[in-house]
Design an enzyme around this catalytic site. Structure first.
Site, PDB file in Angstrom:
ATOM      1  N   ASP A  74      95.301 -33.026 -22.987  1.00 23.98           N
ATOM      2  CA  ASP A  74      94.313 -33.699 -23.827  1.00 23.98           C
ATOM      3  C   ASP A  74      93.503 -32.630 -24.554  1.00 23.98           C
ATOM      4  O   ASP A  74      93.489 -31.467 -24.157  1.00 23.98           O
ATOM      5  CB  ASP A  74      93.380 -34.570 -22.961  1.00 23.98           C
ATOM      6  N   SER A  75      92.803 -33.071 -25.586  1.00 23.76           N
ATOM      7  CA  SER A  75      91.914 -32.154 -26.296  1.00 23.76           C
ATOM      8  C   SER A  75      90.759 -31.688 -25.419  1.00 23.76           C
ATOM      9  O   SER A  75      90.102 -30.697 -25.733  1.00 23.76           O
ATOM     10  CB  SER A  75      91.360 -32.849 -27.540  1.00 23.76           C
TER      11      SER A  75
ATOM     12  N   CYS B 195      96.220 -38.062 -25.000  1.00 25.37           N
ATOM     13  CA  CYS B 195      95.283 -37.895 -26.110  1.00 25.37           C
ATOM     14  C   CYS B 195      95.858 -38.689 -27.271  1.00 25.37           C
ATOM     15  O   CYS B 195      97.002 -38.469 -27.678  1.00 25.37           O
ATOM     16  CB  CYS B 195      95.195 -36.404 -26.448  1.00 25.37           C
TER      17      CYS B 195
ATOM     18  N   GLU C 262      82.172 -35.070 -24.036  1.00 29.25           N
ATOM     19  CA  GLU C 262      82.435 -33.671 -23.674  1.00 29.25           C
ATOM     20  C   GLU C 262      81.160 -32.938 -23.237  1.00 29.25           C
ATOM     21  O   GLU C 262      81.219 -31.993 -22.459  1.00 29.25           O
ATOM     22  CB  GLU C 262      83.076 -32.924 -24.848  1.00 29.25           C
TER      23      GLU C 262
ATOM     24  N   CYS D 143      91.160 -43.889 -27.723  1.00 31.52           N
ATOM     25  CA  CYS D 143      90.870 -42.479 -27.459  1.00 31.52           C
ATOM     26  C   CYS D 143      90.617 -42.406 -25.965  1.00 31.52           C
ATOM     27  O   CYS D 143      89.846 -43.204 -25.429  1.00 31.52           O
ATOM     28  CB  CYS D 143      89.643 -42.026 -28.243  1.00 31.52           C
TER      29      CYS D 143
ATOM     30  N   HIS E 237      88.917 -40.525 -24.268  1.00 31.44           N
ATOM     31  CA  HIS E 237      87.527 -40.249 -23.882  1.00 31.44           C
ATOM     32  C   HIS E 237      86.704 -41.533 -23.736  1.00 31.44           C
ATOM     33  O   HIS E 237      85.708 -41.562 -23.015  1.00 31.44           O
ATOM     34  CB  HIS E 237      86.842 -39.383 -24.945  1.00 31.44           C
TER      35      HIS E 237
END
Lengths: 269, 269
Positions: B11-12, B74, B153, B185, B187
């Site tokens: 993932d990012s 991701c 994040e 997403c 996240h």
């Protein structure tokens, strides 16, 4: 990419229609070919070698018709023939046992899982193996129900006889404190309301065939085999080695398709 | 056969942890390697070519560690890099978009589906394409939410700031009569309670990452890649290109693993 080749479904008889019903719901664009070996049904009491031979005959017939993926929509055949057929043919092949076992583990809170199936399926221990490998602490109670398939195949699955036979057959599952019961034969969902009634509302029924359609969707995506062509005249064709009339009566009742095409074929060499 | 090689997740940043959380629940036997490219997060605003390059770097790193299957956890990377990577590596590779789209079609009653994601995901039109191909009559409303990933994040996903940003960002979705919203997403599930609150109870949230774990289970079965070896000391290891401390804080809060191992690595050539 769009792929209009049909998906193939095979079963010892009409049981696989419960899988087709879910496939028609989840995958309305797909063309379908179905083969039920009604003339030699039930498979449950037959020796494994014979079930493997019959399953190969059905597989070859549908592959010759150009299917893109094969669903072995029969627990008895999945138990003994899936591995061999999957390894030897060029198209993806899936069975109904792994999806059913996985769904049962997801559903069970207490880890007390029951499995009902044919003699062949129960003897193969396939569900026990799948369940125990993934969750060694699960407790599995299996019961062969050899009278269920003939009731369904003779279109008596809504009759008082069905109620009596189901109630009597399931007696050994009383006081087992099961919270989940795998309908480990694709014929059994036609008896589902009766089975649910006997087992009680608190027991979660797992329809192994319907669960298989989730896997089918995943694999159509994974192998890029979906049919996106909606202008296509949709094909949904049924073959039976037995009486097309009886097959059609059950299919009409169970599926909701107009002008169902049922064709008699012979698989014997 | 039992296969103890780990499953790889990329993932990012920390978003893919929402997929790992579900994998730990559904697949407790499996060893896991995770790589979050936190130093270069977010991927959303980056050009597609760069996201593809970064995704290849992550893929090569985990393949060198011996993974048996790769999950591109991701959406931004799945949208632009899945097809290319899947075609070129020797192990099965899955992304998070197809499972999310499929689950949304299953869940929606009205056919009015919303998708929220990064700029990159929304610009790629990947969800629209998946949804429309399978169900041409579905109505899709997409919205890029570029502020969501930085909030997660920086470990502020439970803060009052998060509530304010989510409420403001989702205003364009009001009066769209959506009954299903894809969290496009990985996240976003960390912001799920806030998003649900803003959208209202009646809107079904689809966690694309969690849905992906169903596909993952199916493919582990299909390719016979399950780990049945329970005596094995289970590996669950996390790599980040950014600060291990911040990563660890978020992972500790989101996952429930003792002695989480987080190691800093560098992917730049």
């Amino acid at each position: 990419m769009s792929n209009k080749q049909p998906i193939g479904f095979i079963d010892s008889g009409v049981g696989g229609l419960t899988v087709v019903k879910e496939a028609l719901r989840q995958l309305p664009n797909e063309n379908i070919l179905y083969l039920g070996d009604t003339a030699r049904c039930p498979y449950g009491p037959r020796p494994a070698e014979q079930v493997i031979e019959f399953t190969w005959q059905m597989t070859r017939f549908l592959i010759d018709q150009g299917i893109k993926l094969l669903v072995i929509a029969c627990n008895t055949a999945t138990a003994v023939a899936l591995e061999e057929i999957k390894a030897q043919v060029d198209i993806p092949v899936i069975g109904v046992i792994q999806p059913g076992a996985r769904a049962a583990l997801k559903a069970s809170q207490t880890g007390k899982v029951g499995v009902i199936g044919t003699l062949g399926t129960v003897k193969s221990m396939s569900y026990e193996k799948e369940l125990k490998e993934k969750s060694p602490t699960v407790s599995v109670t299996s019961l062969a129900c050899p009278k269920f398939v003939p009731i369904v195949e003779s279109n008596q699955f809504l009759s008082p006889v069905a109620k009596k036979v189901v109630a009597e057959t399931l007696v050994p599952l009383h006081n087992k404190y099961l919270d989940t019961l795998i309908l480990g034969c694709t014929h059994y969902p036609l008896l589902r309301p009766i089975i649910q009634n006997v087992m009680g509302k608190k027991v979660t029924m797992i329809d192994s065939g319907a669960e298989t359609v989730n896997d089918l969707s995943t694999l159509l995506d994974y192998f890029d085999l979906n049919n996106y062509d909606l202008n296509d005249n949709k094909i949904c064709k049924f073959y039976t080695t037995g009486s097309p009339k009886m097959f059609q009566e059950i299919a009409d009742e169970w599926l909701d398709i107009r002008d169902l095409i049922v064709e008699h074929i012979s698989l014997d060499d």
